[in-house]
Design a protein around this motif. Structure first.
Motif, mmCIF file in Angstrom:
data_model
loop_
_atom_site.group_PDB
_atom_site.id
_atom_site.type_symbol
_atom_site.label_atom_id
_atom_site.label_comp_id
_atom_site.label_asym_id
_atom_site.label_seq_id
_atom_site.Cartn_x
_atom_site.Cartn_y
_atom_site.Cartn_z
ATOM 1 N N ARG A 162 11.200 7.093 3.880
ATOM 2 C CA ARG A 162 10.776 6.002 4.761
ATOM 3 C C ARG A 162 11.627 5.897 6.015
ATOM 4 N NH1 ARG A 162 9.056 3.524 8.083
ATOM 5 N NH2 ARG A 162 8.525 1.343 8.180
ATOM 6 N N ARG A 201 0.835 -1.206 0.000
ATOM 7 C CA ARG A 201 0.000 0.000 0.000
ATOM 8 C C ARG A 201 0.866 1.251 0.000
ATOM 9 N NH1 ARG A 201 -3.630 -2.624 3.722
ATOM 10 N NH2 ARG A 201 -2.399 -1.714 5.367
ATOM 11 N N ARG A 202 1.929 1.237 0.813
ATOM 12 C CA ARG A 202 2.822 2.395 0.882
ATOM 13 C C ARG A 202 3.517 2.615 -0.465
ATOM 14 N NH1 ARG A 202 6.417 1.211 5.003
ATOM 15 N NH2 ARG A 202 4.881 1.830 6.519
ATOM 16 N N SER A 253 4.603 16.705 -3.980
ATOM 17 C CA SER A 253 5.070 15.456 -3.383
ATOM 18 C C SER A 253 5.050 15.504 -1.860
ATOM 19 C CB SER A 253 6.488 15.148 -3.880
ATOM 20 O OG SER A 253 6.985 13.989 -3.286
ATOM 21 N N SER A 290 0.904 3.974 -2.911
ATOM 22 C CA SER A 290 0.628 5.373 -2.619
ATOM 23 C C SER A 290 1.801 6.264 -3.020
ATOM 24 C CB SER A 290 0.328 5.531 -1.125
ATOM 25 O OG SER A 290 0.131 6.873 -0.801
ATOM 26 N N PHE A 291 3.026 5.815 -2.708
ATOM 27 C CA PHE A 291 4.230 6.545 -3.106
ATOM 28 C C PHE A 291 4.276 6.686 -4.626
ATOM 29 C CE2 PHE A 291 8.718 6.598 -4.396
ATOM 30 C CZ PHE A 291 9.178 7.708 -3.693
ATOM 31 N N SER A 292 3.921 5.613 -5.325
ATOM 32 C CA SER A 292 3.916 5.638 -6.788
ATOM 33 C C SER A 292 2.860 6.593 -7.332
ATOM 34 C CB SER A 292 3.678 4.236 -7.345
ATOM 35 O OG SER A 292 4.739 3.391 -6.986
ATOM 36 N N VAL A 305 1.502 9.285 -5.761
ATOM 37 C CA VAL A 305 1.958 10.646 -5.470
ATOM 38 C C VAL A 305 3.118 11.011 -6.395
ATOM 39 C CG1 VAL A 305 3.096 12.095 -3.717
ATOM 40 C CG2 VAL A 305 1.151 10.648 -3.078
ATOM 41 N N SER A 359 2.949 12.966 0.258
ATOM 42 C CA SER A 359 3.701 12.077 1.151
ATOM 43 C C SER A 359 3.265 12.246 2.593
ATOM 44 C CB SER A 359 5.200 12.356 1.030
ATOM 45 O OG SER A 359 5.653 12.012 -0.252
ATOM 46 N N TYR A 415 12.508 7.477 -1.923
ATOM 47 C CA TYR A 415 11.665 6.530 -1.193
ATOM 48 C C TYR A 415 12.346 6.077 0.097
ATOM 49 C CZ TYR A 415 8.944 2.603 0.314
ATOM 50 O OH TYR A 415 8.194 1.765 1.099
ATOM 51 N N THR A 423 0.798 9.011 1.840
ATOM 52 C CA THR A 423 1.697 7.861 1.868
ATOM 53 C C THR A 423 2.234 7.543 3.262
ATOM 54 O OG1 THR A 423 2.354 8.366 -0.394
ATOM 55 C CG2 THR A 423 3.784 6.879 0.839
#
Length: 157
Positions: free
Chosen positions: A134, A12-13, A59, A16-18, A20, A63, A130, A67
């Protein structure tokens, strides 16, 4: 927590990152090409800097509020500073690829500028971003079990 839920959370993260990142990427490319075709036609580096600043703002919002909304353990100020520094490195990666291609290798067409700055540079920058987001910017909140909650401190007096 079992492996399946951890894998789902990671997927999911990444999704979502993709998402955004795709939106920010489209803004970056669109604005870069608009600027190069109009007011910054003789300065692709300046156009890239402007497009990245606008895309980075998008972003950060995605984020922070989508994300990594569950892993925000820093103050907004600290998070914003780290996010900006992370994106300066990402900008350096993208513009570095563009610089090498345009000025050192002599690939000066708009197509070559897009491949070097918006494909190679953005891809390498996003891998860096990323992991930085993270593990540095949007870290898990610190466990505060070592110190009593304010209510508990009042009760123990």
């Amino acid at each position: 927590m079992d492996g399946n839920s951890t894998a789902r959370r990671v997927l999911r993260r990444l999704g979502s990152f993709s998402l955004v990142g795709t939106i920010a990427f489209l803004v970056d490319i669109g604005l870069f090409n608009l600027l190069v075709a109009t007011v910054l036609d003789d300065n692709p580096i300046a156009a890239k800097i402007v497009s990245v600043v606008v895309a980075t703002t998008i972003s950060w919002l995605g984020s922070r509020y989508l994300t990594f909304r569950r892993t925000r353990g820093r103050s907004v100020r600290s998070e914003t500073i780290l996010f900006a520094l992370t994106n300066l490195v990402g900008l350096g990666i993208a513009t570095g690829c563009l610089f090498v291609s345009h000025y050192l290798l002599g690939f000066t067409s708009q197509f070559a500028d897009n491949i070097s700055g918006n494909v190679v540079g953005v891809l390498l920058g996003n891998v860096f971003r990323y992991f930085a987001y993270r593990y540095i910017v949007f870290t898990e909140p610190k466990d505060t079990t070592d110190s009593p909650a304010p209510e508990d401190a009042e009760l123990s007096r």
